[in-house]
Structure formats: structure tokens, C-alpha cells
Design a protein around this motif. Structure first.
Motif, PDB file in Angstrom:
ATOM      1  N   GLU A  96       0.869  -1.115  -0.051  1.00  0.00           N
ATOM      2  CA  GLU A  96       0.092  -0.230  -0.052  1.00  0.00           C
ATOM      3  C   GLU A  96       0.834   1.267   0.042  1.00  0.00           C
ATOM      4  OE1 GLU A  96      -2.335  -0.575   3.496  1.00  0.00           O
ATOM      5  OE2 GLU A  96      -3.640  -2.285   2.621  1.00  0.00           O
ATOM      6  N   ARG A  97       1.848   1.208   0.789  1.00  0.00           N
ATOM      7  CA  ARG A  97       2.735   2.626   0.878  1.00  0.00           C
ATOM      8  C   ARG A  97       3.447   2.679  -0.371  1.00  0.00           C
ATOM      9  NH1 ARG A  97       7.632   3.319   5.098  1.00  0.00           N
ATOM     10  NH2 ARG A  97       8.353   5.247   4.485  1.00  0.00           N
ATOM     11  N   ASP A  98       3.977   1.783  -1.219  1.00  0.00           N
ATOM     12  CA  ASP A  98       4.676   1.698  -2.514  1.00  0.00           C
ATOM     13  C   ASP A  98       3.857   2.373  -3.554  1.00  0.00           C
ATOM     14  OD1 ASP A  98       6.696   0.691  -4.508  1.00  0.00           O
ATOM     15  OD2 ASP A  98       4.953  -0.413  -5.006  1.00  0.00           O
ATOM     16  N   LEU A  99       2.425   1.606  -3.543  1.00  0.00           N
ATOM     17  CA  LEU A  99       1.509   2.216  -4.608  1.00  0.00           C
ATOM     18  C   LEU A  99       1.285   3.831  -4.465  1.00  0.00           C
ATOM     19  CD1 LEU A  99      -0.337   1.392  -6.781  1.00  0.00           C
ATOM     20  CD2 LEU A  99      -2.252   0.949  -4.977  1.00  0.00           C
ATOM     21  N   THR A 100       1.021   4.112  -3.063  1.00  0.00           N
ATOM     22  CA  THR A 100       0.663   5.453  -2.666  1.00  0.00           C
ATOM     23  C   THR A 100       2.161   6.405  -3.162  1.00  0.00           C
ATOM     24  OG1 THR A 100      -0.583   4.926  -0.940  1.00  0.00           O
ATOM     25  CG2 THR A 100       0.204   7.130  -0.829  1.00  0.00           C
ATOM     26  N   GLU A 101       3.206   5.885  -2.704  1.00  0.00           N
ATOM     27  CA  GLU A 101       4.428   6.788  -3.036  1.00  0.00           C
ATOM     28  C   GLU A 101       4.622   6.886  -4.222  1.00  0.00           C
ATOM     29  OE1 GLU A 101       9.042   6.122  -2.335  1.00  0.00           O
ATOM     30  OE2 GLU A 101       7.913   5.771  -0.456  1.00  0.00           O
ATOM     31  N   LEU A 102       4.712   6.052  -5.069  1.00  0.00           N
ATOM     32  CA  LEU A 102       5.298   5.897  -6.567  1.00  0.00           C
ATOM     33  C   LEU A 102       4.080   6.322  -7.463  1.00  0.00           C
ATOM     34  CD1 LEU A 102       7.075   2.687  -6.867  1.00  0.00           C
ATOM     35  CD2 LEU A 102       7.785   4.961  -6.274  1.00  0.00           C
ATOM     36  N   SER A 103       2.817   6.204  -6.916  1.00  0.00           N
ATOM     37  CA  SER A 103       1.741   6.898  -7.858  1.00  0.00           C
ATOM     38  C   SER A 103       1.693   8.616  -7.746  1.00  0.00           C
ATOM     39  CB  SER A 103       0.245   6.583  -7.362  1.00  0.00           C
ATOM     40  OG  SER A 103       0.019   5.138  -7.466  1.00  0.00           O
ATOM     41  N   GLN A 104       2.022   8.766  -6.435  1.00  0.00           N
ATOM     42  CA  GLN A 104       2.223  10.415  -6.156  1.00  0.00           C
ATOM     43  C   GLN A 104       3.255  10.929  -6.880  1.00  0.00           C
ATOM     44  OE1 GLN A 104       0.233  12.291  -4.545  1.00  0.00           O
ATOM     45  NE2 GLN A 104       1.795  14.099  -5.000  1.00  0.00           N
ATOM     46  N   ARG A 105       4.372  10.166  -7.112  1.00  0.00           N
ATOM     47  CA  ARG A 105       5.693  10.563  -7.779  1.00  0.00           C
ATOM     48  C   ARG A 105       5.101  10.824  -9.525  1.00  0.00           C
ATOM     49  NH1 ARG A 105      10.633  10.599  -6.310  1.00  0.00           N
ATOM     50  NH2 ARG A 105      11.370  10.408  -8.486  1.00  0.00           N
ATOM     51  N   VAL A 106       4.365   9.751  -9.911  1.00  0.00           N
ATOM     52  CA  VAL A 106       3.878   9.852 -11.071  1.00  0.00           C
ATOM     53  C   VAL A 106       2.901  11.158 -11.439  1.00  0.00           C
ATOM     54  CG1 VAL A 106       2.288   9.058 -13.000  1.00  0.00           C
ATOM     55  CG2 VAL A 106       3.833   7.507 -11.870  1.00  0.00           C
ATOM     56  N   ARG A 107       2.052  11.137 -10.407  1.00  0.00           N
ATOM     57  CA  ARG A 107       1.062  12.485 -10.532  1.00  0.00           C
ATOM     58  C   ARG A 107       1.822  13.675 -10.466  1.00  0.00           C
ATOM     59  NH1 ARG A 107      -1.950   9.308  -7.349  1.00  0.00           N
ATOM     60  NH2 ARG A 107      -1.222  10.406  -5.327  1.00  0.00           N
ATOM     61  N   LEU A 112       9.361   7.392 -12.146  1.00  0.00           N
ATOM     62  CA  LEU A 112       9.014   6.498 -11.053  1.00  0.00           C
ATOM     63  C   LEU A 112       9.871   6.218 -10.009  1.00  0.00           C
ATOM     64  CD1 LEU A 112       6.307   5.135 -10.581  1.00  0.00           C
ATOM     65  CD2 LEU A 112       7.091   3.216 -12.023  1.00  0.00           C
ATOM     66  N   TYR A 113      11.028   5.763 -10.573  1.00  0.00           N
ATOM     67  CA  TYR A 113      12.168   5.428  -9.462  1.00  0.00           C
ATOM     68  C   TYR A 113      13.089   6.269  -9.159  1.00  0.00           C
ATOM     69  CZ  TYR A 113       9.629   0.928  -9.607  1.00  0.00           C
ATOM     70  OH  TYR A 113       8.896  -0.232  -9.703  1.00  0.00           O
ATOM     71  N   GLY A 114      13.287   7.565  -9.543  1.00  0.00           N
ATOM     72  CA  GLY A 114      14.227   8.727  -9.697  1.00  0.00           C
ATOM     73  C   GLY A 114      15.101   8.660 -10.764  1.00  0.00           C
ATOM     74  N   GLU A 115      15.765  10.022 -10.478  1.00  0.00           N
ATOM     75  CA  GLU A 115      16.621  10.296 -11.617  1.00  0.00           C
ATOM     76  C   GLU A 115      18.024   9.832 -11.376  1.00  0.00           C
ATOM     77  OE1 GLU A 115      15.924  12.297 -14.341  1.00  0.00           O
ATOM     78  OE2 GLU A 115      13.741  12.591 -13.602  1.00  0.00           O
ATOM     79  N   ALA A 153       2.522   0.408 -15.102  1.00  0.00           N
ATOM     80  CA  ALA A 153       1.162   0.955 -15.507  1.00  0.00           C
ATOM     81  C   ALA A 153       0.386   0.920 -14.101  1.00  0.00           C
ATOM     82  CB  ALA A 153       0.447   0.134 -16.441  1.00  0.00           C
ATOM     83  N   LYS A 154       0.559   0.079 -13.087  1.00  0.00           N
ATOM     84  CA  LYS A 154      -0.060   0.041 -11.889  1.00  0.00           C
ATOM     85  C   LYS A 154       0.000   1.351 -10.949  1.00  0.00           C
ATOM     86  CE  LYS A 154       2.879  -2.272  -8.711  1.00  0.00           C
ATOM     87  NZ  LYS A 154       3.302  -3.534  -7.934  1.00  0.00           N
ATOM     88  N   TYR A 155       0.975   2.007 -11.469  1.00  0.00           N
ATOM     89  CA  TYR A 155       1.198   3.344 -10.808  1.00  0.00           C
ATOM     90  C   TYR A 155       0.717   4.517 -11.543  1.00  0.00           C
ATOM     91  CZ  TYR A 155       4.586   0.477  -8.396  1.00  0.00           C
ATOM     92  OH  TYR A 155       5.009  -0.466  -7.494  1.00  0.00           O
ATOM     93  N   GLY A 156       0.089   4.292 -12.641  1.00  0.00           N
ATOM     94  CA  GLY A 156      -0.547   5.257 -13.518  1.00  0.00           C
ATOM     95  C   GLY A 156       0.476   5.806 -14.717  1.00  0.00           C
ATOM     96  N   VAL A 157       1.699   5.015 -15.163  1.00  0.00           N
ATOM     97  CA  VAL A 157       2.473   5.637 -16.032  1.00  0.00           C
ATOM     98  C   VAL A 157       1.784   4.916 -17.317  1.00  0.00           C
ATOM     99  CG1 VAL A 157       4.542   5.075 -16.969  1.00  0.00           C
ATOM    100  CG2 VAL A 157       4.623   5.162 -14.448  1.00  0.00           C
ATOM    101  N   LYS A 158       1.700   5.951 -18.335  1.00  0.00           N
ATOM    102  CA  LYS A 158       1.310   5.489 -19.437  1.00  0.00           C
ATOM    103  C   LYS A 158       2.389   5.251 -20.630  1.00  0.00           C
ATOM    104  CE  LYS A 158      -2.689   8.615 -19.105  1.00  0.00           C
ATOM    105  NZ  LYS A 158      -2.700   9.832 -18.728  1.00  0.00           N
ATOM    106  N   LYS A 159       1.959   4.268 -21.383  1.00  0.00           N
ATOM    107  CA  LYS A 159       3.067   3.738 -22.511  1.00  0.00           C
ATOM    108  C   LYS A 159       3.319   4.849 -23.446  1.00  0.00           C
ATOM    109  CE  LYS A 159       1.985  -0.941 -21.751  1.00  0.00           C
ATOM    110  NZ  LYS A 159       2.227  -2.286 -22.518  1.00  0.00           N
TER     111      LYS A 159
END
Length: 164
Positions: A96-107, A112-115, A153-159
Motif C-alpha cells: 500500500e505504501r509503495d502504491l501511494t508513494e510511486l503513484s504520487q511521484r507519477v502525478r 517512477l524510481y528517481g533520476e 502501469a499500476k502506478y499510472g504510468v502511460k506507455k
């Protein structure tokens, strides 16, 4: 990159988590294992000295034992946290924490995983060398890269073709 697929009872969160994420996601039980190990080393040395006394002073020995216990405890806690990222132990809280954190990064429009300042081939090599490396007790992923064994894609990243 081909990722090794491991069937587990719990969902895979990240097959190669960055060291900072593993440490941030540690649970209180991981810290307790770390503290227990830190205390157990010098306690065992002291008990051993009580059972079979020597003429040496224990001050330096106990300090070294404390350092070794601290180091071993950290590696144990790190590995326990890594097991949850891999889905080898119960990981609902981390999922749950991973989904929240990485979805927020996408928004926020961040990667997703940093520069990473490294070129793609260095990131690929780092990912190949560090994936599942926590089993070696002492190898950590210190490079941000896009190779984590999960679907972005589960975090909201579009192809790429969807966003064009």
C-alpha cells in the motif's frame, strides 16, 4: 531486461529496491531484530567470559562485539525488509505504501524510481548486478534505474504510444 520470475505467496513489490527504500520501509520488528542482535553479541561474549574466565579485560572485546552485533543486526533487518519487497513474507503494508508513494511521484510528473546521472548501459549493468543481491548480505542497490520487475502501469504510468 529479462527479470527472473519467482512465484511467491505475496505480491512482488520490487525485485531490486533501492537501499534507501528498503531502509525507509523497515518495520518496528526489523528494528527490534537489529537491536536484539546488537545486544546479543556483547551479551554472549560476556556470558562466555563468565563461563570460562580469562585474564584479559573485556572492554575492547565488548566494544568489538557491540560493533559486530550492530552490523549483523543491520544486515538482518535489511534482509527482512527486502523479503517483503520480493513477496517472500507478508507485505500488505509495504504494498500500500509503495502504491501511494510511486503513484504520487507519477502525478507530480517525476520519474517512477528517481533520476540517475548514469547512462542507460550503466543502469542496466547495475540492475543486473544488484537484483536479488540482498541474499548475499551486504550488497545494496545504490543506483536509480527503471528495471524493477513490476509493471509501471499500476502506478499510472502511460506507455509511450498512449501519451503521443
Amino acid at each position: 531486461m529479462l527479470n527472473k520470475v519467482v512465484k511467491t505467496e505475496y505480491p512482488l513489490i520490487d525485485s531490486d529496491p533501492h537501499a534507501s527504500r528498503v531502509i525507509r520501509y523497515m518495520r518496528p520488528s526489523d528494528y527490534a531484530a537489529w537491536a536484539g542482535s546488537t545486544a546479543a553479541f556483547p551479551a554472549a561474549l560476556y556470558a562466555w567470559e563468565m563461563a570460562d574466565p580469562t585474564k584479559l579485560k573485556l572492554k575492547t572485546t565488548l566494544k568489538l562485539g557491540g560493533f559486530l552485533g550492530f552490523t549483523a543486526g543491520f544486515l538482518l533487518a535489511y534482509q527482512r525488509s527486502s523479503y517483503r519487497f520480493w513477496g517472500w513474507s507478508e507485505n500488505k503494508r509495504e504494498e500500500e505504501r509503495d502504491l501511494t508513494e510511486l503513484s504520487q511521484r507519477v502525478r507530480e510528473g517525476k520519474t517512477l524510481y528517481g533520476e540517475s546521472p548514469q547512462p542507460a548501459w550503466v543502469q542496466q549493468a547495475a540492475a543486473s548486478n544488484s537484483q536479488w543481491s540482498q541474499l548475499n548480505l551486504g550488497e545494496f542497490n545504490l543506483v536509480n534505474h527503471p528495471h524493477h520487475g513490476t509493471d509501471p502501469a499500476k502506478y499510472g504510468v502511460k506507455k509511450e504510444e498512449e501519451s503521443s
